[in-house]
Motif scaffolding. Sequence first.
Motif, PDB file in Angstrom:
ATOM      1  N   THR A 299       0.352   4.743  -1.935  1.00 35.33           N
ATOM      2  CA  THR A 299       1.471   3.798  -1.822  1.00 35.33           C
ATOM      3  C   THR A 299       1.024   2.410  -2.261  1.00 35.33           C
ATOM      4  O   THR A 299       0.064   1.859  -1.722  1.00 35.33           O
ATOM      5  N   GLN A 300       1.716   1.854  -3.236  1.00 38.18           N
ATOM      6  CA  GLN A 300       1.387   0.515  -3.716  1.00 38.18           C
ATOM      7  C   GLN A 300       2.455  -0.474  -3.247  1.00 38.18           C
ATOM      8  O   GLN A 300       3.635  -0.156  -3.200  1.00 38.18           O
ATOM      9  N   TYR A 301       1.993  -1.682  -2.904  1.00 33.28           N
ATOM     10  CA  TYR A 301       2.884  -2.700  -2.365  1.00 33.28           C
ATOM     11  C   TYR A 301       2.943  -3.944  -3.236  1.00 33.28           C
ATOM     12  O   TYR A 301       3.515  -4.957  -2.838  1.00 33.28           O
ATOM     13  N   ARG A 302       2.345  -3.918  -4.403  1.00 36.74           N
ATOM     14  CA  ARG A 302       2.296  -5.094  -5.259  1.00 36.74           C
ATOM     15  C   ARG A 302       3.436  -5.132  -6.267  1.00 36.74           C
ATOM     16  O   ARG A 302       4.221  -6.071  -6.294  1.00 36.74           O
ATOM     17  N   MET A 303       3.522  -4.119  -7.110  1.00 35.92           N
ATOM     18  CA  MET A 303       4.333  -4.192  -8.317  1.00 35.92           C
ATOM     19  C   MET A 303       5.787  -3.774  -8.126  1.00 35.92           C
ATOM     20  O   MET A 303       6.092  -2.917  -7.299  1.00 35.92           O
TER      21      MET A 303
END
Length: 454
Positions: free
Chosen positions: A248-252
């Motif tokens: 799970t990514q929270y940046r892009m």
Amino acid sequence: MTSSIHSEKIIIADFGSQYTQLIARRVRELGVFCELCIPEQLMSLLAAQKDQVKGVILSGGPESVTHAHTPRIPDALFSGDWPLLGICYGMQTMAAQMEEHHLREDVDTLIGLNEDAIRRLPSLKGKEKGLAHRDIKRGWKEVRRIENQMRDDILEHAQVICATCVGAGDLLLDSRRFPLVLLDEATQATEPASLIPLTKGARHVVLVGDHQQLPPTVISRRAEEGGLAQSLFERLNLLGAPTTMLTTQYRMHPVIREWPSERFYHGKLDDGIGADERVAPAGFVWPDWDSPVAFVPVEGVEDTSPDGASKQNMDEAALAIRVVDMLLSGGDISPSDIGVVTPYSGQVRLLNDLFENAGGREESERYHGLEIKTVDGYQGREKEVIVLSAVRANDAGEIGFLKDRRRLNVAITRARRGLIVLGNPRTLRHDSNWSSWCDWASERGLEAYHVLHM
């Protein structure tokens, strides 16, 4: 932290720690929703959302969140009526903690006495001068003894010690053993460097990193050919050591994440944020406002930088200034929200000169806060908008180290709300990864020819 987090929602009360956002990001990476608040809001939030909130984290320095110094936080939080998951103190260097140590005053007194004795030396003669030299020598020896005692005391009471890989081999830690070693950014460390902390009595080792991003920096070509460009992380991964991938990514913005996920991570990346949380910045005319990615095809020409050791591209550099001006004209982001990134140090120098002439980056100047760096210098960083200048533009299709897929991955995954790529498509398409990205941008309708005429 004092315990593991398994709840669906927690609240983080920020007491002014510079690490609060980092703590929140790490919590979200565990798949946990969290809400930030100031201390004065904490108890009202707990009362209003008591059926949803499963825990609380206090983030700040020891002096601001210990029980004796928190009149803003009722006793109920410390007595167990609410699940206090942890108190996260800010990190302090050894030098900072020595300044606050209770023996610091003794050291300062001894140093003052020694300095006074040194100032008196010219007025002394014979035996008196000899005795003064002896006392000064003993004084400095006592200073060193107390300072060593302070360091030992600090290390003895530290729960976590942070050091570089090479720093872990310092004499200061020579007699200490660490059964648990966590090596962060492990893919950027050479294998010999990674082994240093592992020799400190490690029984459990956790390596954290991304082998799809930049490898260790190895200056020697001979060493690189001998295998030192491979990190311990990558070697263990190739040998089949058990791994856990954080997916799970929270940046892009989800669209920025789309291509690198498919190309480098087998489509396994999920989004912990929605498009509504990463709205495209105004000012720049995006090809698709719902997809804040733009590829601006620049038919420029590369050149060798003045030092003869790098590459530069005046056409892309000049366009980068226009793009930054467009972004700033929207009024919803500042120069500090923008990163101008390029693979070549020659282009960094050219951009620095052009932005200096166009308005300057010093305090109170037009572009104050704007960062201009190489891709390698931006690993681990992020900005609201990234403007990427690819530089290479030649008829032979030579792209040099641009063909390193890991460098491309880093370059296009630094942006939160918008990614703008300036490059020569005919040159870039000579590489399979760049060609794939150009195809993706074209299929998505993200080519921005119109920017060239604005």
